[in-house]
Design a protein around this motif. Structure first.
Motif, PDB file in Angstrom:
ATOM      1  N   ILE A 116      85.408 114.856 103.444  1.00 32.81           N
ATOM      2  CA  ILE A 116      84.961 114.582 102.155  1.00 32.81           C
ATOM      3  C   ILE A 116      84.230 113.490 101.995  1.00 32.81           C
ATOM      4  N   ASN A 117      84.289 112.498 102.899  1.00 35.69           N
ATOM      5  CA  ASN A 117      83.546 111.463 102.741  1.00 35.69           C
ATOM      6  C   ASN A 117      82.115 111.339 103.689  1.00 35.69           C
ATOM      7  N   ARG A 118      81.886 112.441 104.263  1.00 35.46           N
ATOM      8  CA  ARG A 118      80.628 112.727 104.816  1.00 35.46           C
ATOM      9  C   ARG A 118      79.453 112.075 104.321  1.00 35.46           C
ATOM     10  N   GLU A 119      78.845 111.187 105.371  1.00 39.53           N
ATOM     11  CA  GLU A 119      77.678 110.530 104.915  1.00 39.53           C
ATOM     12  C   GLU A 119      78.061 109.492 103.705  1.00 39.53           C
ATOM     13  N   PHE A 120      79.251 109.065 103.799  1.00 44.14           N
ATOM     14  CA  PHE A 120      79.814 107.854 102.809  1.00 44.14           C
ATOM     15  C   PHE A 120      79.323 108.189 101.368  1.00 44.14           C
ATOM     16  N   GLN A 121      79.606 109.381 101.265  1.00 45.73           N
ATOM     17  CA  GLN A 121      79.301 109.719  99.472  1.00 45.73           C
ATOM     18  C   GLN A 121      80.225 109.384  98.737  1.00 45.73           C
ATOM     19  N   LEU A 122      81.585 109.383  99.178  1.00 46.27           N
ATOM     20  CA  LEU A 122      82.623 109.268  98.342  1.00 46.27           C
ATOM     21  C   LEU A 122      83.076 107.599  98.223  1.00 46.27           C
ATOM     22  N   CYS A 123      83.068 107.125  99.248  1.00 48.42           N
ATOM     23  CA  CYS A 123      83.666 105.633  99.747  1.00 48.42           C
ATOM     24  C   CYS A 123      82.730 105.128 100.665  1.00 48.42           C
ATOM     25  N   ALA A 124      82.016 104.146 100.152  1.00 45.99           N
ATOM     26  CA  ALA A 124      81.162 103.317 101.066  1.00 45.99           C
ATOM     27  C   ALA A 124      81.859 102.570 102.325  1.00 45.99           C
ATOM     28  N   THR A 125      83.134 102.172 101.998  1.00 47.47           N
ATOM     29  CA  THR A 125      83.950 101.615 103.044  1.00 47.47           C
ATOM     30  C   THR A 125      84.938 102.210 103.821  1.00 47.47           C
ATOM     31  N   TYR A 126      84.875 103.691 103.714  1.00 43.37           N
ATOM     32  CA  TYR A 126      85.998 104.484 104.584  1.00 43.37           C
ATOM     33  C   TYR A 126      85.121 105.295 105.555  1.00 43.37           C
ATOM     34  N   PRO A 127      85.696 105.633 106.542  1.00 38.74           N
ATOM     35  CA  PRO A 127      84.912 106.530 107.603  1.00 38.74           C
ATOM     36  C   PRO A 127      84.806 107.687 106.982  1.00 38.74           C
ATOM     37  N   PRO A 128      84.003 108.628 107.688  1.00 41.35           N
ATOM     38  CA  PRO A 128      83.358 109.896 107.058  1.00 41.35           C
ATOM     39  C   PRO A 128      84.488 110.918 107.164  1.00 41.35           C
ATOM     40  N   VAL A 129      85.475 110.672 108.077  1.00 42.37           N
ATOM     41  CA  VAL A 129      86.536 111.429 108.382  1.00 42.37           C
ATOM     42  C   VAL A 129      87.675 110.827 108.214  1.00 42.37           C
ATOM     43  N   VAL A 130      88.536 111.509 107.265  1.00 38.95           N
ATOM     44  CA  VAL A 130      90.052 110.959 106.848  1.00 38.95           C
ATOM     45  C   VAL A 130      91.095 111.916 106.818  1.00 38.95           C
ATOM     46  N   ALA A 131      92.279 111.680 106.684  1.00 41.41           N
ATOM     47  CA  ALA A 131      93.466 112.525 107.018  1.00 41.41           C
ATOM     48  C   ALA A 131      94.072 112.280 105.349  1.00 41.41           C
ATOM     49  N   ALA A 132      94.551 113.608 104.908  1.00 43.35           N
ATOM     50  CA  ALA A 132      94.863 113.684 103.773  1.00 43.35           C
ATOM     51  C   ALA A 132      96.202 114.644 103.727  1.00 43.35           C
ATOM     52  N   PRO A 133      97.140 114.659 103.057  1.00 42.51           N
ATOM     53  CA  PRO A 133      98.122 115.779 102.669  1.00 42.51           C
ATOM     54  C   PRO A 133      97.530 117.147 102.597  1.00 42.51           C
ATOM     55  N   ALA A 134      97.967 118.110 103.614  1.00 37.07           N
ATOM     56  CA  ALA A 134      97.576 119.466 103.696  1.00 37.07           C
ATOM     57  C   ALA A 134      97.422 119.921 102.491  1.00 37.07           C
ATOM     58  N   ARG A 135      98.411 119.995 101.264  1.00 35.92           N
ATOM     59  CA  ARG A 135      98.317 120.692 100.153  1.00 35.92           C
ATOM     60  C   ARG A 135      97.577 119.805  98.833  1.00 35.92           C
ATOM     61  N   ILE A 136      96.834 118.972  99.139  1.00 32.70           N
ATOM     62  CA  ILE A 136      95.876 118.292  98.232  1.00 32.70           C
ATOM     63  C   ILE A 136      94.346 118.644  98.666  1.00 32.70           C
ATOM     64  N   ALA A 193     105.923 113.295 100.345  1.00 28.03           N
ATOM     65  CA  ALA A 193     106.549 114.751 101.060  1.00 28.03           C
ATOM     66  C   ALA A 193     106.075 115.213 102.409  1.00 28.03           C
ATOM     67  N   THR A 194     105.195 114.326 102.911  1.00 30.00           N
ATOM     68  CA  THR A 194     104.637 114.780 104.318  1.00 30.00           C
ATOM     69  C   THR A 194     105.844 114.484 105.304  1.00 30.00           C
ATOM     70  N   SER A 195     106.683 113.434 104.965  1.00 33.35           N
ATOM     71  CA  SER A 195     107.728 113.076 105.916  1.00 33.35           C
ATOM     72  C   SER A 195     108.873 114.019 106.060  1.00 33.35           C
ATOM     73  N   GLU A 196     108.975 115.124 104.916  1.00 28.08           N
ATOM     74  CA  GLU A 196     110.016 116.043 104.783  1.00 28.08           C
ATOM     75  C   GLU A 196     109.703 117.506 105.494  1.00 28.08           C
ATOM     76  N   PRO A 197     110.762 117.785 106.188  1.00 24.31           N
ATOM     77  CA  PRO A 197     110.548 119.061 107.110  1.00 24.31           C
ATOM     78  C   PRO A 197     109.658 120.081 106.415  1.00 24.31           C
ATOM     79  N   THR A 198     110.283 120.105 105.240  1.00 27.58           N
ATOM     80  CA  THR A 198     109.609 121.502 104.205  1.00 27.58           C
ATOM     81  C   THR A 198     108.372 120.981 103.666  1.00 27.58           C
ATOM     82  N   GLY A 199     107.757 119.776 103.574  1.00 30.28           N
ATOM     83  CA  GLY A 199     106.640 119.265 102.918  1.00 30.28           C
ATOM     84  C   GLY A 199     106.914 119.234 101.525  1.00 30.28           C
ATOM     85  N   MET A 200     107.924 119.225 101.037  1.00 27.93           N
ATOM     86  CA  MET A 200     108.303 119.096  99.894  1.00 27.93           C
ATOM     87  C   MET A 200     109.201 117.666  99.320  1.00 27.93           C
TER      88      MET A 200
END
Length: 316
Positions: A116-136, A193-200
């Motif tokens: 989502i931050n490709r070419e730093f369009q969202l956040c100038a100080t974050y890398p282009p590739v980030v990790a987020a919860p799968a259900r977001i 929730a990511t630390s839970e086996p069910t993800g919830m």
């Protein structure tokens, strides 16, 4: 890299009639340039030619005081060989895979990689590739970023083998009106929730190890509300508890470090001068550090206590 450079001019011949009683003629007319580097390397350049001394100082100042980012070493560095170039490459996708992000059946199965931050369009100080919860979704991430200072939304920094994660973000834009963001709250809930086996998140959950760490002193967080920022309102983040670490801002920390370094240098110079003159040893380094009132050890204590809190929560 150079932190600072100070020009020490040689004394005038008529400034002190007794100067020859202490120093030799060469030492009495000797000027110097004292260079302090960011990694605490101290270099002293001595010269009896005052014109050459000024020329060297002007050159050092010209090279140290950059006027554009392109003059920094990071832009000037060129690896000598292809092997060196390969050694400094960083693959964000490979690093996330190493931690198990997005790998089915692993501790990171409830995480995903986002560009989502490709070419730093969202956040100038974050890398282009980030990790987020799968259900977001990326749309939710975009709205959550608007609630964070400089769009630094919560993203994954480290995933422990036991499934517990460490994420980072900037302060929320709460302000005096106690603004909130449903998207940001959903994002934090999904991270928990990511630390839970069910993800919830279970209905009844022990929030002892779900911690929102605010590195600042409590006073700083409260004062920042006046400029539209602040800290999370825990009424809206019910799965977590908050801990303030009491670490001062970068300006206070830098001033404390400068005081510590100056005290150490003064102690070393005083010791060397006393040795040259045959005098008794001056006050020790620890005494000078204490008299400098840098509070550096107190700052280190706050940092180490914070590290202990984080490690215990991750590896509980």
């Amino acid at each position: 890299m150079i932190h600072s450079a100070v020009l020490v001019r040689p004394p005038r011949r008529d400034s002190d009639d007794n100067i020859q009683a202490v120093y030799t003629e060469e030492q009495a007319l000797e000027g110097s340039i004292r260079i302090r580097c960011h990694h605490f390397l101290f270099v002293t350049l001595r010269c009896t030619d005052i014109r050459r001394l000024y020329d060297v100082f002007a050159t050092v100042k010209h090279l140290a005081c950059v006027v554009s980012l392109e003059q920094l070493y990071a832009f000037d560095y060129r690896p000598d060989t292809a092997d060196d170039a390969k050694a400094v490459e960083y693959d964000a996708h490979a690093e996330f895979r190493r931690m198990g992000v997005g790998v089915a059946g692993s501790v990171g199965q409830h995480w995903r990689v986002s560009e989502i931050n490709r070419e730093f369009q969202l956040c100038a100080t974050y890398p282009p590739v980030v990790a987020a919860p799968a259900r977001i979704s990326d749309t939710t991430l975009t709205y959550a970023a608007r609630y964070r200072s400089k769009a630094r939304l919560p993203v994954l920094s480290y995933l422990h083998p036991n499934g517990v994660s460490m994420t980072r973000s900037s302060q929320p834009m709460v302000g005096l009106k106690q603004a909130r963001s449903v998207q940001d709250e959903k994002l934090v809930e999904a991270i928990v929730a990511t630390s839970e086996p069910t993800g919830m998140v279970p209905r009844f959950r022990n929030e002892r190890n779900n911690i929102i760490i605010d590195a600042r002193p409590t006073t700083n967080a409260v004062v920042n509300r006046a400029i539209g920022a602040g800290s999370e309102n825990m009424d809206h983040y019910r799965q977590c508890r908050k801990v303030y670490l009491g670490i001062d801002n970068i300006h206070v920390m830098r001033d404390a470090l400068n005081r510590l370094a100056d005290a150490a240098v003064d102690a070393a110079d005083a010791s060397a001068t006393a040795s040259d003159l045959g005098n008794s040893e001056p006050a020790g380094m620890m005494a000078r550090i204490q008299s400098s009132r840098s509070s550096w050890l107190s700052h280190l204590q706050n940092i180490l206590v914070g590290v202990k809190t984080i490690v215990e929560a991750i590896d509980a």
